[in-house]
Write an enzyme that holds these catalytic residues in place. Structure first.
Site, PDB file in Angstrom:
ATOM      1  CB  SER A 119      -0.909  -0.072   1.235  1.00 13.15           C
ATOM      2  OG  SER A 119      -1.983   0.769   1.134  1.00 13.15           O
ATOM      3  NE  ARG A 163      -8.377   1.646  11.065  1.00 12.84           N
ATOM      4  CZ  ARG A 163      -7.318   1.304  10.377  1.00 12.84           C
ATOM      5  NH1 ARG A 163      -6.794   2.173   9.524  1.00 12.84           N
ATOM      6  NH2 ARG A 163      -6.766   0.143  10.521  1.00 12.84           N
ATOM      7  CG  ASP A 181      -6.600  -4.057  -3.022  1.00 11.97           C
ATOM      8  OD1 ASP A 181      -7.372  -3.109  -2.807  1.00 11.97           O
ATOM      9  OD2 ASP A 181      -5.382  -4.016  -2.772  1.00 11.97           O
ATOM     10  CG  HIS A 229      -5.727  -2.453   0.555  1.00 15.19           C
ATOM     11  ND1 HIS A 229      -4.787  -2.564  -0.459  1.00 15.19           N
ATOM     12  CD2 HIS A 229      -5.189  -1.608   1.467  1.00 15.19           C
ATOM     13  CE1 HIS A 229      -3.743  -1.799  -0.160  1.00 15.19           C
ATOM     14  NE2 HIS A 229      -3.959  -1.221   0.991  1.00 15.19           N
ATOM     15  CG  ASP A 230      -7.519  -5.384   5.753  1.00 12.23           C
ATOM     16  OD1 ASP A 230      -6.728  -4.429   5.634  1.00 12.23           O
ATOM     17  OD2 ASP A 230      -8.410  -5.431   6.614  1.00 12.23           O
TER      18      ASP A 230
END
Lengths: 196, 407
Positions: B172, B242, B339, B372-373
């Protein structure tokens, strides 16, 4: 190394730039890089083969050839190679066109569906050939566009692709002798070196 | 009290540290170093001095050639692997991939993980005291670019005696730093590992970041960023920021599989007044609350801006091929199919530019439902691919040494 790869190895000039489409486990590129100081990349879609390439230290990029080679500029490689993958493509003729746009020359190998074993199998059993060379049933095969040597040469003529070299190989000894006389009947694998 | 869900996506799961797992780097202790200034930043402003907090795992070899730098992502820090104490509940953020026998193998590499400048876990940042005023920097902390991090990390390399990294690795925003390393210090790294990253953010990405910043700045407790002086904290705003980020790090499919439409409380039955709450709501609030208790809002604003501003090829005529023609290292890239924040297309753009520049590159597009994680989570193909590549990184140099090619 497979016979067709040995021949390609000889045809690729030293220190040239090579793109290997459907590069498999990276055998050819590894040897070209190590012994002929060739630079280049392999494109592959199968995760298992990609893993083998990485283990060999070959530059491999995951890419689906059916989506074309749009990401490569004209004449950005000296030679574009594709071994035993032509028959798996959705539109083989378009990919060859692309290969000759991206490379100055291209080398293509494919299994010969005109070989006597295939002809025999279909003629006698009436079923699609399944052999060591083509170890798939018709419904689960990645091969969707088989052709014979003769078919391929017709395609070359139609598209005005110039054949620089052509060679026929066969792993079995009997066919090995006979292939020179009747390549379309006895040749297992064809190797074509093309340019525009 | 809110029940703590065990399904946290952004921090790796772990067993109890009592009897640490055999493939853990074990108990680790952060180190800190203050670098004297003046340190000129990309924005033109100068820091009189700055502190970086970092952790190291593994052993630096005699010729100092086995260093691997880990660049962290948006909300990251220096604690990438191992545990801080016996009672530590969770290991570092990338513990799945750093440790003995893991892809970044600490038996082979000396791993350095750093908290970026501008961070809020000990490195100099908006919550540090500005030596000129004696008050917290707050919103006055200079804006940073990825290249500022790269330059500050290069000084850390100098401090450790590492002239050339075996690899600079990042996912990232960390991948952006790794790429910047390859252009700013081409001779100081042999490999650049870029995971789930991009050469620049899309408008959609910038839009998400802006929404997150707006959530923070519109919290009445934000006080124009001077919340530390005024002894308030825009916890609610940071929590919402967040939550927004978190949704974008997961995939629709991943969230669906994890929570579906399961209820945490209430029912849809007629005549029942109790508020209906879905599991996913409670999960997101938990993520937001935990984060807002441990992260500095000004740092979040600063880091998201650095992300927005990042554009690898901007000063190379907007031509990524021209940019990468300055690189001397080999590249390895990975993207993940689900992602959508840093989609595989963004990685393919990098790969295409590298191939066009005739630079060695290896790329895999890994199947994963985790969004994405995925880059932090266990995944068999990703682990094997990453391990094989890093094995070559280790082997290549030892081969060079035995054949006497190494400098």
């Amino acid at each position: 190394m497979r016979q067709d790869l040995d021949i390609i190895y000889d045809w690729v000039p030293e220190k040239s730039r090579v793109l290997d489409l459907g590069c498999g486990d990276g055998t050819l590129l590894e040897r070209l890089t190590r012994e002929k100081q060739v630079s280049g990349y392999g494109l592959e879609i199968d995760p298992k083969q990609i893993q083998k390439c990485v283990e060999r230290g070959v530059n491999v990029v995951e890419q689906n050839l059916d989506n074309g080679l749009k990401n490569f500029a004209d004449h950005s490689f000296d030679t574009v190679v594709m071994t035993q993958a032509l028959q798996t493509l959705r539109f083989p003729h378009l990919v060859v066109e692309e290969m000759l746009r991206v490379g100055r020359e291209c080398i293509i190998t494919f299994p010969n569906f005109g070989q006597w074993k295939a002809r025999w199998h279909l003629a006698v059993s009436g079923r699609m050939p399944v052999s060591d060379l083509l170890p798939y049933e018709w419904y689960d095969t990645p091969n969707i566009h088989f052709c014979t040597f003769r078919d391929f040469e017709v395609l070359c003529r139609q598209h005005r692709w110039k054949i620089l070299h052509r060679q026929v190989v066969s792993e079995s000894t009997v066919s090995g002798v006979l292939k020179d006389f009747l390549p379309n009947l006895f040749g297992e694998t064809a190797i074509y070196h093309l340019t525009r | 009290m809110r029940k703590i869900l065990t399904t946290e996506a952004h921090t790796p799961q772990s067993g109890k540290p009592a009897g640490l797992p055999a493939n853990s780097v074990g108990i680790v202790e952060p180190k800190s170093h203050t670098f004297p200034g003046p340190f000129k930043l990309a924005c033109g402003r100068v820091l009189d001095e700055y502190t970086l907090v970092y952790e190291t795992y593994g052993t630096l070899n005699a010729d100092k050639s086995n260093g691997v730098l880990i660049c962290h992502a948006l909300s990251g820090h220096h604690h990438a692997a191992g545990f801080h104490s016996e009672t530590d509940k969770r290991p570092g953020w990338w513990d799945h991939y750093i440790g003995p026998g893991k892809p970044i193998d600490t038996n082979k590499f000396f791993v350095v993980a750093v908290n970026n400048l501008g961070g809020c876990h000990g490195s100099t940042g908006p919550s540090s005291v500005n030596p000129q005023t004696g008050k917290p920097w707050g919103p006055d902390f200079p804006p940073l670019r990825a290249r500022d991090w790269v330059h500050s990390q290069a000084r850390l390399a100098d401090l450790l005696g590492i002239q050339q990294w075996a690899a600079v690795v990042g996912g990232s925003l960390g991948g952006m730093q790794a790429m910047r390393w390859s252009l700013e210090y081409p001779d100081r790294l042999r490999h650049c590992v870029v995971i789930a990253s991009a050469m620049k953010l899309s408008a959609q990405n910038i839009a998400f970041n802006e929404t997150a910043r707006q959530a923070i700045t519109s919290d009445p407790d934000f006080r124009d960023g001077r919340y530390l002086e005024e002894k308030t904290l825009p916890r609610h705003g940071l929590s919402v920021a967040r939550m927004i980020g978190h949704i974008t790090y997961l995939s629709d499919d991943g969230l669906g599989k994890k929570f579906g439409r399961e209820l945490r409380s209430g029912t849809f039955e007629q005549g029942v007044e109790e508020l209906v709450e879905f599991q996913v709501q409670s999960y997101l609030r938990y993520q937001g609350d935990t984060f807002s208790g441990s992260f500095d809002p000004n740092t979040y604003i600063l880091m998201t801006r650095a992300l927005d501003y990042f554009d690898l090829a901007r000063e190379y005529n907007d031509d990524p091929v021209e940019a990468f023609s300055h690189a001397r290292c080999k590249f390895m890239l990975v993207s993940f199919t689900s992602d959508w924040r840093f989609a595989p297309e963004r990685s393919r753009e990098i790969v295409d530019a590298l191939m066009h520049a005739n630079i060695p590159v290896t790329y895999a597009e890994v199947e994963s439902p985790m969004g994405h994680d995925a880059f932090l989570l266990p995944n068999e193909r990703y682990e094997k691919f990453f391990s094989a590549y890093m094995n070559n990184v280790a082997r290549e140099h030892s081969a060079e040494i035995t054949s006497g090619v190494a400098k």
